[in-house]
Write a protein that holds these residues in place. Structure first.
Motif, PDB file in Angstrom:
ATOM      1  N   MET A 168     -24.242 -12.305 -11.183  1.00  0.00           N
ATOM      2  CA  MET A 168     -24.400 -13.204  -9.933  1.00  0.00           C
ATOM      3  C   MET A 168     -25.938 -13.535  -9.767  1.00  0.00           C
ATOM      4  SD  MET A 168     -23.247 -12.616  -5.947  1.00  0.00           S
ATOM      5  CE  MET A 168     -23.988 -10.987  -6.034  1.00  0.00           C
ATOM      6  N   VAL A 169     -26.373 -14.901  -9.565  1.00  0.00           N
ATOM      7  CA  VAL A 169     -27.609 -15.313  -9.652  1.00  0.00           C
ATOM      8  C   VAL A 169     -27.889 -15.669  -8.051  1.00  0.00           C
ATOM      9  CG1 VAL A 169     -29.435 -16.889 -10.428  1.00  0.00           C
ATOM     10  CG2 VAL A 169     -27.692 -15.870 -11.909  1.00  0.00           C
ATOM     11  N   LEU A 170     -28.832 -15.100  -7.356  1.00  0.00           N
ATOM     12  CA  LEU A 170     -29.276 -15.325  -6.140  1.00  0.00           C
ATOM     13  C   LEU A 170     -30.460 -16.128  -6.145  1.00  0.00           C
ATOM     14  CD1 LEU A 170     -28.895 -13.354  -2.866  1.00  0.00           C
ATOM     15  CD2 LEU A 170     -30.991 -14.453  -3.325  1.00  0.00           C
ATOM     16  N   PHE A 171     -30.896 -17.101  -5.203  1.00  0.00           N
ATOM     17  CA  PHE A 171     -31.874 -17.889  -5.005  1.00  0.00           C
ATOM     18  C   PHE A 171     -32.424 -18.069  -3.819  1.00  0.00           C
ATOM     19  CE2 PHE A 171     -34.845 -21.551  -4.802  1.00  0.00           C
ATOM     20  CZ  PHE A 171     -35.795 -21.081  -5.627  1.00  0.00           C
ATOM     21  N   GLY A 172     -33.565 -17.749  -3.448  1.00  0.00           N
ATOM     22  CA  GLY A 172     -33.965 -18.178  -1.904  1.00  0.00           C
ATOM     23  C   GLY A 172     -33.420 -17.530  -0.861  1.00  0.00           C
ATOM     24  N   ALA A 175     -31.884  -8.277   2.736  1.00  0.00           N
ATOM     25  CA  ALA A 175     -31.037  -9.076   3.598  1.00  0.00           C
ATOM     26  C   ALA A 175     -31.630 -10.282   3.959  1.00  0.00           C
ATOM     27  CB  ALA A 175     -31.002  -8.260   4.829  1.00  0.00           C
ATOM     28  N   ARG A 176     -30.706 -11.429   3.915  1.00  0.00           N
ATOM     29  CA  ARG A 176     -31.059 -12.944   4.043  1.00  0.00           C
ATOM     30  C   ARG A 176     -30.048 -13.687   4.200  1.00  0.00           C
ATOM     31  NH1 ARG A 176     -34.073 -13.860  -1.511  1.00  0.00           N
ATOM     32  NH2 ARG A 176     -34.158 -11.649  -1.193  1.00  0.00           N
ATOM     33  N   CYS A 177     -30.059 -14.903   4.860  1.00  0.00           N
ATOM     34  CA  CYS A 177     -29.296 -15.807   4.935  1.00  0.00           C
ATOM     35  C   CYS A 177     -29.640 -17.071   4.330  1.00  0.00           C
ATOM     36  CB  CYS A 177     -28.960 -16.042   6.276  1.00  0.00           C
ATOM     37  SG  CYS A 177     -30.180 -16.856   7.367  1.00  0.00           S
ATOM     38  N   CYS A 178     -28.911 -18.136   4.310  1.00  0.00           N
ATOM     39  CA  CYS A 178     -29.225 -19.551   3.680  1.00  0.00           C
ATOM     40  C   CYS A 178     -29.676 -19.548   2.286  1.00  0.00           C
ATOM     41  CB  CYS A 178     -30.229 -20.207   4.473  1.00  0.00           C
ATOM     42  SG  CYS A 178     -29.836 -20.312   6.443  1.00  0.00           S
ATOM     43  N   LEU A 179     -28.831 -18.740   1.465  1.00  0.00           N
ATOM     44  CA  LEU A 179     -29.143 -18.472   0.048  1.00  0.00           C
ATOM     45  C   LEU A 179     -28.531 -19.232  -0.897  1.00  0.00           C
ATOM     46  CD1 LEU A 179     -26.935 -15.848  -0.872  1.00  0.00           C
ATOM     47  CD2 LEU A 179     -27.774 -15.262   1.018  1.00  0.00           C
ATOM     48  N   GLY A 180     -29.043 -19.495  -2.001  1.00  0.00           N
ATOM     49  CA  GLY A 180     -28.233 -20.256  -3.085  1.00  0.00           C
ATOM     50  C   GLY A 180     -27.719 -19.076  -4.166  1.00  0.00           C
ATOM     51  N   LEU A 181     -26.348 -19.373  -4.358  1.00  0.00           N
ATOM     52  CA  LEU A 181     -25.594 -18.148  -5.277  1.00  0.00           C
ATOM     53  C   LEU A 181     -24.770 -18.868  -6.162  1.00  0.00           C
ATOM     54  CD1 LEU A 181     -25.373 -15.193  -4.831  1.00  0.00           C
ATOM     55  CD2 LEU A 181     -23.374 -15.370  -3.354  1.00  0.00           C
ATOM     56  N   HIS A 236     -23.925 -17.025   4.607  1.00  0.00           N
ATOM     57  CA  HIS A 236     -23.984 -16.183   3.307  1.00  0.00           C
ATOM     58  C   HIS A 236     -23.538 -17.162   2.207  1.00  0.00           C
ATOM     59  CE1 HIS A 236     -20.212 -16.621   5.585  1.00  0.00           C
ATOM     60  NE2 HIS A 236     -19.623 -16.409   4.585  1.00  0.00           N
ATOM     61  N   GLY A 237     -23.524 -16.249   1.081  1.00  0.00           N
ATOM     62  CA  GLY A 237     -23.169 -16.785  -0.205  1.00  0.00           C
ATOM     63  C   GLY A 237     -22.053 -16.290  -0.671  1.00  0.00           C
ATOM     64  N   MET A 238     -21.024 -17.124  -1.571  1.00  0.00           N
ATOM     65  CA  MET A 238     -20.050 -16.564  -2.264  1.00  0.00           C
ATOM     66  C   MET A 238     -19.828 -17.359  -3.535  1.00  0.00           C
ATOM     67  SD  MET A 238     -16.019 -15.859  -0.553  1.00  0.00           S
ATOM     68  CE  MET A 238     -15.885 -17.765  -0.329  1.00  0.00           C
ATOM     69  N   VAL A 239     -19.541 -16.758  -4.600  1.00  0.00           N
ATOM     70  CA  VAL A 239     -19.274 -17.282  -5.656  1.00  0.00           C
ATOM     71  C   VAL A 239     -17.789 -16.502  -6.647  1.00  0.00           C
ATOM     72  CG1 VAL A 239     -20.814 -15.549  -7.030  1.00  0.00           C
ATOM     73  CG2 VAL A 239     -20.689 -17.803  -7.801  1.00  0.00           C
ATOM     74  N   TYR A 240     -17.446 -17.110  -7.485  1.00  0.00           N
ATOM     75  CA  TYR A 240     -16.455 -16.721  -8.230  1.00  0.00           C
ATOM     76  C   TYR A 240     -16.947 -15.912  -9.632  1.00  0.00           C
ATOM     77  CZ  TYR A 240     -12.232 -16.553 -11.459  1.00  0.00           C
ATOM     78  OH  TYR A 240     -11.307 -15.935 -12.316  1.00  0.00           O
ATOM     79  N   ASP A 241     -16.444 -14.768  -9.960  1.00  0.00           N
ATOM     80  CA  ASP A 241     -16.970 -14.013 -11.196  1.00  0.00           C
ATOM     81  C   ASP A 241     -15.652 -14.273 -12.064  1.00  0.00           C
ATOM     82  OD1 ASP A 241     -17.207 -12.186 -13.175  1.00  0.00           O
ATOM     83  OD2 ASP A 241     -17.838 -10.530 -11.736  1.00  0.00           O
TER      84      ASP A 241
END
Length: 146
Positions: free
Chosen positions: A139-143, A124-130, A78-83
């Protein structure tokens, strides 16, 4: 190769291994992000012998597991990011047990998880860039794979 359970810090010129007394289990597919306001690293989920939904905080000296009544379901990749604008961690997606792709969005604020229900969300997806765009305040998600 087996999963590792080591912790490393960059001191500005080289990587230094630190050995906290307590630490998360050896795992893969977890997500980690740096919470700048609290100066802590947050780790969520991953896979050791099963999918996990545990939350760990690293303060530069020790890892501490935090228990919350509500938390995201087990997942890895999964992806995780700080806002920094809302002072929260954001988590998206992943896969549970290698078969169920997830498309849920969660926030961690003040050591409490809350599921968000955005009006528009990626599939829904896995192995993403966040990542987080401070300019756009989003938040920006890629792929990913799903």
């Amino acid at each position: 190769p087996s999963d590792l359970q080591d912790t490393w810090e960059w001191d500005g010129s080289e990587w230094v291994e630190v050995v906290p007394a307590v630490k998360p289990s050896a795992r893969n597919g977890h997500a980690m992000a740096y919470h700048a306001a609290n100066q802590r690293v947050v780790l969520f989920g991953g896979y050791d012998s099963k999918c996990r939904n545990d939350t760990w905080i690293y303060d530069g000296n020790e890892w501490t597991e935090i228990s919350t009544a509500v938390r995201p379901p087990e997942r890895n990749y999964h992806g995780m990011v700080y806002d920094p604008i809302a002072n929260r961690m954001l988590l998206f997606g992943g896969v549970n047990n290698g078969t169920v792709f997830l498309g849920d969005t969660w926030e961690l604020r003040n050591a409490e998880w809350l599921e968000l229900n955005p009006s528009c969300a990626p599939s829904a997806r896995c192995c993403l860039g966040l990542s987080y765009s401070a300019l756009a305040e989003e938040m920006v998600l890629f792929g990913g794979s799903g």
